[in-house]
Design an enzyme around this catalytic site. Structure first.
Site, PDB file in Angstrom:
ATOM      1  N   LYS A  93       7.299   3.191  33.859  1.00 13.90           N
ATOM      2  CA  LYS A  93       6.419   3.182  32.717  1.00 13.90           C
ATOM      3  C   LYS A  93       8.064   3.400  31.688  1.00 13.90           C
ATOM      4  O   LYS A  93       8.624   4.759  31.047  1.00 13.90           O
ATOM      5  CB  LYS A  93       6.072   4.286  32.558  1.00 13.90           C
TER       6      LYS A  93
HETATM    7  O1  G3P Z   1      -2.175   6.340  30.902  1.00 18.74           O
HETATM    8  C1  G3P Z   1      -2.861   5.376  29.655  1.00 18.74           C
HETATM    9  C2  G3P Z   1      -3.541   5.055  29.154  1.00 18.74           C
HETATM   10  O2  G3P Z   1      -5.045   4.484  30.134  1.00 18.74           O
HETATM   11  C3  G3P Z   1      -3.919   6.621  28.802  1.00 18.74           C
HETATM   12  O3  G3P Z   1      -5.289   7.187  28.414  1.00 18.74           O
HETATM   13  O4  G3P Z   1      -7.552   7.976  28.090  1.00 18.74           O
HETATM   14  O5  G3P Z   1      -5.083   8.809  27.461  1.00 18.74           O
HETATM   15  O6  G3P Z   1      -6.008   7.113  25.758  1.00 18.74           O
HETATM   16  P1  G3P Z   1      -6.196   7.610  27.223  1.00 18.74           P
END
Ligand code: G3P
Length: 217
Positions: A83
């Site tokens: 990533k």
């Molecule tokens: O892993 C990437 C993403 O899904 C993060 O989500 O909930 O931290 O905005 P969040």
């Protein structure tokens, strides 16, 4: 639509992978920090719990160092997807890692133009963060719609990985638009299976069945 779990919690991954509904896993530095475990150990373990892509994020910010970190992470298992953040350096690293034959997930995408660049860099996945856009009053789902249109216009094969999903309505909307993948916390996957009418209906069926005095086996 493929479902990825957005977590570095291996017990949760193990439990939900047993349902057969999980096609991969995404992690990020915040999720790894939350696990309290050594990054490479946790990624190696997750890679044994699913055959699908497991996103492991680099933490360097210049292309050369990202490539070195990405190559190191790619050696952990064949299903590691490196990533990289959606920066110019991240896009350069993406291209090189793809030439190595490594899957790359370009993350922290907040605009359609960023997604267009990721496709041009041959990303395997683009991760638009729906929830974080909604959180600040923007329309995360419109971004998914725009990327779907752009990728279809040009036949880009980069998969749209709807990320930062907060609730089942996000999954439904992303599926209607045609996002290829939704990555979500385990709680959202569990919520998707629940419906009050299912519970009520099942209760009534079982009560009526009991009255028959029969058993299937
Ligand atoms: O892993 C990437 C993403 O899904 C993060 O989500 O909930 O931290 O905005 P969040």
């Amino acid at each position: 639509m493929k479902f990825f779990l957005d977590t570095a919690d291996t017990s949760e991954i193990r439990e939900l992978a047993a349902t057969g509904l999980v096609d991969g896993v995404t992690t990020n530095p915040s999720l790894v920090a939350k696990s309290g475990r050594k990054f490479t150990d946790v990624i190696a373990e997750i890679c044994t719990l699913t055959d699908g892509p497991v996103s492991a994020e680099v933490t360097a910010t210049d292309a050369k160092a990202m490539i070195a970190e990405g190559r190191h992470l790619a050696k952990i298992a064949p299903n590691v997807a490196v990533k990289v953040p959606l920066t110019m350096d991240g896009l350069i690293a993406c291209r090189t890692l793809r030439e190595d034959g490594t899957m790359v997930n370009v993350t922290l995408c907040f605009s359609a133009n960023q997604a267009l660049l990721a496709a041009k860099a041959d990303a395997s996945f683009i991760s638009p963060f729906i929830g974080r856009l909604d959180d600040q009053g923007d329309d995360g789902m419109q971004l998914i719609r725009d990327i779907r249109t752009i990728y279809d216009n040009y036949g880009y094969e980069t998969e749209i990985l709807a990320a930062s999903i907060r609730h089942p309505a996000h999954v439904r909307a992303a599926a209607l638009i045609g996002a290829d993948v939704a990555t979500m916390p385990g709680s959202v996957l569990r919520q998707m299976a629940r419906h009050a009418l299912t519970d009520r209906g099942l209760e009534a069926f079982l009560a009526d069945w009991k009255k028959t005095g029969q058993s299937i086996l």
